[in-house]
Motif scaffolding. Structure first.
Motif, PDB file in Angstrom:
ATOM      1  N   LEU A   1     -56.665  60.013  76.348  1.00  0.00           N
ATOM      2  CA  LEU A   1     -57.844  60.812  76.018  1.00  0.00           C
ATOM      3  C   LEU A   1     -57.434  62.042  75.218  1.00  0.00           C
ATOM      4  O   LEU A   1     -56.622  62.850  75.681  1.00  0.00           O
ATOM      5  N   VAL A   2     -57.991  62.159  74.015  1.00  0.00           N
ATOM      6  CA  VAL A   2     -57.700  63.289  73.137  1.00  0.00           C
ATOM      7  C   VAL A   2     -59.030  63.957  72.783  1.00  0.00           C
ATOM      8  O   VAL A   2     -59.985  63.278  72.385  1.00  0.00           O
TER       9      VAL A   2
ATOM     10  N   TRP B   1     -50.129  49.076  66.836  1.00  0.00           N
ATOM     11  CA  TRP B   1     -49.438  49.369  68.098  1.00  0.00           C
ATOM     12  C   TRP B   1     -50.405  49.302  69.269  1.00  0.00           C
ATOM     13  O   TRP B   1     -50.089  48.729  70.318  1.00  0.00           O
ATOM     14  N   VAL B   2     -51.583  49.878  69.106  1.00  0.00           N
ATOM     15  CA  VAL B   2     -52.602  49.842  70.167  1.00  0.00           C
ATOM     16  C   VAL B   2     -52.976  48.406  70.487  1.00  0.00           C
ATOM     17  O   VAL B   2     -53.051  48.014  71.663  1.00  0.00           O
ATOM     18  N   GLU B   3     -53.199  47.607  69.456  1.00  0.00           N
ATOM     19  CA  GLU B   3     -53.602  46.213  69.668  1.00  0.00           C
ATOM     20  C   GLU B   3     -52.467  45.403  70.277  1.00  0.00           C
ATOM     21  O   GLU B   3     -52.677  44.600  71.197  1.00  0.00           O
ATOM     22  N   HIS B   4     -51.246  45.613  69.796  1.00  0.00           N
ATOM     23  CA  HIS B   4     -50.094  44.829  70.261  1.00  0.00           C
ATOM     24  C   HIS B   4     -49.776  45.108  71.724  1.00  0.00           C
ATOM     25  O   HIS B   4     -49.477  44.185  72.492  1.00  0.00           O
ATOM     26  N   HIS B   5     -49.863  46.372  72.137  1.00  0.00           N
ATOM     27  CA  HIS B   5     -49.481  46.750  73.495  1.00  0.00           C
ATOM     28  C   HIS B   5     -50.666  46.856  74.455  1.00  0.00           C
ATOM     29  O   HIS B   5     -50.481  47.201  75.624  1.00  0.00           O
TER      30      HIS B   5
ATOM     31  N   GLY C   1     -56.371  47.358  73.878  1.00  0.00           N
ATOM     32  CA  GLY C   1     -56.250  47.085  72.452  1.00  0.00           C
ATOM     33  C   GLY C   1     -57.351  47.693  71.610  1.00  0.00           C
ATOM     34  O   GLY C   1     -57.581  47.249  70.482  1.00  0.00           O
ATOM     35  N   GLU C   2     -58.035  48.727  72.135  1.00  0.00           N
ATOM     36  CA  GLU C   2     -59.152  49.321  71.407  1.00  0.00           C
ATOM     37  C   GLU C   2     -59.008  50.843  71.296  1.00  0.00           C
ATOM     38  O   GLU C   2     -58.439  51.494  72.173  1.00  0.00           O
ATOM     39  N   ILE C   3     -59.581  51.379  70.220  1.00  0.00           N
ATOM     40  CA  ILE C   3     -59.685  52.812  69.993  1.00  0.00           C
ATOM     41  C   ILE C   3     -61.167  53.139  69.850  1.00  0.00           C
ATOM     42  O   ILE C   3     -61.876  52.483  69.074  1.00  0.00           O
TER      43      ILE C   3
ATOM     44  N   GLU D   1     -53.069  49.038  74.427  1.00  0.00           N
ATOM     45  CA  GLU D   1     -53.354  50.432  74.757  1.00  0.00           C
ATOM     46  C   GLU D   1     -54.864  50.698  74.681  1.00  0.00           C
ATOM     47  O   GLU D   1     -55.615  49.976  74.008  1.00  0.00           O
ATOM     48  N   LYS D   2     -55.287  51.761  75.330  1.00  0.00           N
ATOM     49  CA  LYS D   2     -56.696  52.191  75.297  1.00  0.00           C
ATOM     50  C   LYS D   2     -56.727  53.666  74.890  1.00  0.00           C
ATOM     51  O   LYS D   2     -56.124  54.498  75.563  1.00  0.00           O
ATOM     52  N   VAL D   3     -57.440  53.948  73.804  1.00  0.00           N
ATOM     53  CA  VAL D   3     -57.461  55.307  73.263  1.00  0.00           C
ATOM     54  C   VAL D   3     -58.900  55.777  73.107  1.00  0.00           C
ATOM     55  O   VAL D   3     -59.744  55.044  72.564  1.00  0.00           O
ATOM     56  N   VAL D   4     -59.172  56.981  73.573  1.00  0.00           N
ATOM     57  CA  VAL D   4     -60.466  57.641  73.368  1.00  0.00           C
ATOM     58  C   VAL D   4     -60.209  58.971  72.683  1.00  0.00           C
ATOM     59  O   VAL D   4     -59.378  59.763  73.144  1.00  0.00           O
TER      60      VAL D   4
END
Length: 304
Positions: A184-185, A71-75, A136-138, A77-80
């Motif tokens: 950001l989590v 999902w992150v890669e497809h959309h 697209g990265e975590i 998204e940027k997750v930390v």
């Protein structure tokens, strides 16, 4: 039982069997401990999850992590995800379980060493910025900019003015990250005094884990109360609505891993994404091709 259900059960059994390497690692680690330490540790964790239950739940969560990754890669998204906590609290072990089955090009770990002389002259957050994710990265931070509020503050590596400046800057810095589209989590792994002492003793008596102990780790035992005060102040001053802290009770390693991963999955609204069916193409055979024989010295010796 349907063929699909039967196949799923066979896959799960194969995965559980495959995880036996971690079981062996645990047994190997325990075998070098003193008998008394092993007795104490098992007594302290008598009610922990049995291994089969733990691995079954872990694999289910890891399957969901793959969906999150897609999902992150497809959309784009940027997750930390920030992992903080006392030494030996299990931050590294949960990071290992998160990344275990993920694509390292999508999900990577940032574990920065102590700053160089040049970095010490930079804006404090500067050395962390290059590690932030693109679309697209975590990125999982195994310790983060919160070093300033913890070890640097307690050990005197940062002056009171620098610490105060950090507390003034970090809320706005994190708001900037969130405004830029980063999810950001922040997790704090909470560990009891006695449990940390036991884990340190286990590392001291385990040659395979002694590398995990540093002079800073040992000082954290001496300065337990100082770290406690610093932690409480940090959580109070940096728990902002845009990036709140989440505390993971980490005295039970297995439950801590499962609880943290489960919470992370619930915290991010991922969903299934379209998948292109994978079809294995036929191999092309060339009747005129002959595979060359490599010289024996190029091969790794077959010692096992």
């Amino acid at each position: 039982m349907s063929e699909t259900h039967k196949g799923a059960l066979e896959w799960l059994k194969a995965e559980l069997d495959d995880e036996s390497d971690e079981d062996f690692e645990l047994e190997l680690s325990e075998s070098v401990l003193s008998l008394e330490l092993r007795k104490v540790y098992k007594k302290q964790h008598a009610d922990t999850l049995d291994r089969r239950t733990y691995f079954t739940e872990l694999i289910k969560l890891q399957a969901e992590l793959i969906k999150l990754q897609d999902w992150v890669e497809h959309h784009g998204e940027k997750v930390v995800v920030i992992f903080e906590g006392r030494d030996a609290a299990g931050k590294g072990s949960v990071i290992k379980r998160i990344t275990q089955r993920l694509n390292p090009r999508v999900c990577r770990v940032a574990a920065l060493a102590k700053p160089t002389e040049r970095e010490m002259t930079q804006w404090y957050f500067q050395r962390y910025v290059p590690h932030l994710p693109a679309a697209g990265e975590i990125v999982l931070f195994d310790r983060s900019w919160y070093n300033r509020a913890g070890v640097e503050r307690v050990m005197g590596f940062a002056s009171p003015d620098e610490v105060q400046q950090f507390f003034e800057d970090v809320p706005e810095f994190e708001r900037m990250l969130v405004r830029s589209g980063i999810r950001l989590v922040k997790y704090w792994f909470s560990l009891a005094d006695e449990e940390q002492q036991l884990r340190f003793l286990m590392r001291i008596h385990d040659p395979l884990k002694q590398w995990k102990l540093s002079p800073m780790d040992l000082q954290s035992r001496v300065r337990w109360e100082d770290y406690t005060k610093a932690k409480e102040d940090m959580l109070a001053r940096t728990n902002i609505p845009e990036a709140p802290w989440y505390i993971v009770e980490a005295n039970d390693k297995k439950r801590a891993r499962l609880n943290c991963i489960s919470h992370l999955l619930e915290h991010i609204p991922y969903e299934d994404v379209p998948q292109t069916p994978v079809v294995l193409p036929d191999r092309v055979f060339n009747p005129d091709y002959e595979r060359s024989v490599m010289p024996p010295e190029l091969y790794v010796p077959k010692r096992y």
